[in-house]
Design a protein around this motif. Structure first.
Motif, PDB file in Angstrom:
ATOM      1  N   UNK A  77     -30.142  85.641 -13.841  1.00 50.09           N
ATOM      2  CA  UNK A  77     -30.779  85.966 -14.945  1.00 50.09           C
ATOM      3  C   UNK A  77     -30.309  84.954 -16.153  1.00 50.09           C
ATOM      4  N   UNK A  78     -30.968  84.978 -17.200  1.00 53.25           N
ATOM      5  CA  UNK A  78     -30.705  84.540 -18.386  1.00 53.25           C
ATOM      6  C   UNK A  78     -30.598  85.615 -19.401  1.00 53.25           C
ATOM      7  N   UNK A  79     -29.216  85.979 -19.742  1.00 57.88           N
ATOM      8  CA  UNK A  79     -29.294  87.192 -20.855  1.00 57.88           C
ATOM      9  C   UNK A  79     -28.940  86.524 -22.298  1.00 57.88           C
ATOM     10  N   UNK A  80     -29.964  87.196 -23.217  1.00 54.21           N
ATOM     11  CA  UNK A  80     -29.665  86.785 -24.485  1.00 54.21           C
ATOM     12  C   UNK A  80     -29.283  87.989 -25.443  1.00 54.21           C
ATOM     13  N   UNK A  81     -28.617  87.877 -26.700  1.00 48.18           N
ATOM     14  CA  UNK A  81     -28.340  88.712 -27.590  1.00 48.18           C
ATOM     15  C   UNK A  81     -29.099  88.018 -28.870  1.00 48.18           C
ATOM     16  N   UNK A  82     -29.811  89.018 -29.454  1.00 45.80           N
ATOM     17  CA  UNK A  82     -30.536  88.794 -30.565  1.00 45.80           C
ATOM     18  C   UNK A  82     -29.937  89.229 -31.862  1.00 45.80           C
ATOM     19  N   UNK A  83     -30.533  88.608 -32.862  1.00 46.16           N
ATOM     20  CA  UNK A  83     -29.844  89.013 -34.100  1.00 46.16           C
ATOM     21  C   UNK A  83     -30.207  90.364 -34.719  1.00 46.16           C
ATOM     22  N   UNK A  84     -31.010  91.028 -33.977  1.00 40.70           N
ATOM     23  CA  UNK A  84     -31.335  92.476 -34.409  1.00 40.70           C
ATOM     24  C   UNK A  84     -30.523  93.526 -33.343  1.00 40.70           C
ATOM     25  N   UNK A  85     -29.471  92.765 -33.055  1.00 45.66           N
ATOM     26  CA  UNK A  85     -28.390  93.755 -32.248  1.00 45.66           C
ATOM     27  C   UNK A  85     -29.000  94.108 -30.847  1.00 45.66           C
ATOM     28  N   UNK A  86     -29.952  93.576 -30.353  1.00 47.14           N
ATOM     29  CA  UNK A  86     -30.527  94.050 -28.956  1.00 47.14           C
ATOM     30  C   UNK A  86     -30.225  92.862 -28.060  1.00 47.14           C
ATOM     31  N   UNK A  87     -30.178  93.287 -26.556  1.00 46.55           N
ATOM     32  CA  UNK A  87     -30.096  92.153 -25.739  1.00 46.55           C
ATOM     33  C   UNK A  87     -31.022  92.225 -24.689  1.00 46.55           C
ATOM     34  N   UNK A  88     -31.455  91.252 -24.139  1.00 45.59           N
ATOM     35  CA  UNK A  88     -32.404  91.258 -22.908  1.00 45.59           C
ATOM     36  C   UNK A  88     -32.375  89.937 -22.078  1.00 45.59           C
ATOM     37  N   UNK A  89     -32.967  90.198 -21.042  1.00 40.89           N
ATOM     38  CA  UNK A  89     -32.986  88.834 -20.265  1.00 40.89           C
ATOM     39  C   UNK A  89     -34.245  88.136 -20.754  1.00 40.89           C
ATOM     40  N   UNK A  90     -33.971  86.641 -20.755  1.00 43.47           N
ATOM     41  CA  UNK A  90     -35.275  85.735 -21.242  1.00 43.47           C
ATOM     42  C   UNK A  90     -35.546  85.055 -19.833  1.00 43.47           C
ATOM     43  N   UNK A  91     -37.088  84.981 -19.960  1.00 42.31           N
ATOM     44  CA  UNK A  91     -37.808  84.283 -18.889  1.00 42.31           C
ATOM     45  C   UNK A  91     -37.532  82.703 -19.320  1.00 42.31           C
ATOM     46  N   UNK A  92     -36.473  82.034 -18.267  1.00 42.25           N
ATOM     47  CA  UNK A  92     -36.178  80.652 -18.490  1.00 42.25           C
ATOM     48  C   UNK A  92     -37.458  79.772 -18.670  1.00 42.25           C
ATOM     49  N   UNK A  93     -38.821  80.241 -18.088  1.00 45.26           N
ATOM     50  CA  UNK A  93     -40.011  79.525 -18.081  1.00 45.26           C
ATOM     51  C   UNK A  93     -40.349  79.114 -19.331  1.00 45.26           C
TER      52      UNK A  93
END
Length: 153
Positions: A77-93
């Motif tokens: 999986x590709x994991x991302x941290x956002x500027x709102x303090x959340x983190x989530x997996x990102x669909x690489x597509x």
């Protein structure tokens, strides 16, 4: 004490700059609680971005409403941290390369696009394989290849 009549209300002039910072007019909004409320209540329709409260408040977005500040590979999986303090997996597509070679991806269940910060862009590129002959980059996750391509202009 009388309440201000609705005819005299002035909507805030909300905007999100290219770095994902919120402003009301020329004043940057920095209060964590206010920012959390704004980001949580942000919506998008065919007409653009807005905040839904008792009234619909338009939000001008300079680029993308969210910024990916960090990205890493976690297994397949590709994991991302956002500027709102959340983190989530990102669909690489959903990865794409925009103007100025800035990478973007879909976030928040595909409801919004996010711009990758310079640091996150370098982290993403470190995960990619680059083919000198074709000039093409790709991320390989879960047995699939996701081409990092410029969006059609």
């Amino acid at each position: 004490m009388s309440a201000t009549p609705p005819s005299e209300w002035t909507l805030p002039a909300l905007r999100i700059d290219v770095d994902g910072d919120w402003h009301d007019g020329d004043v940057q909004i920095t209060h964590p609680g206010v920012l959390a409320n704004l980001r949580t209540n942000l919506r998008r329709d065919a007409g653009g971005h807005f905040i839904q409260t008792r009234v619909r408040i338009p939000v001008e977005v300079a680029d993308a409403p969210f910024v990916v500040t960090r990205v890493e590979r976690r297994s397949d999986a590709l994991r991302a941290w956002l500027n709102d303090g959340t983190e989530q997996d990102v669909d690489p597509a959903t990865l794409r390369i925009g103007a100025g070679d800035v990478p973007y991806c879909a976030v928040k269940g595909g409801a919004f696009e996010a711009r990758l910060s310079r640091a996150a862009a370098y982290q993403l590129l470190a995960l990619a394989d680059y083919d000198e002959r074709s000039g093409r980059g790709a991320i390989r996750l879960g047995g699939r290849e996701y081409i990092l391509a410029r969006a059609a202009t």
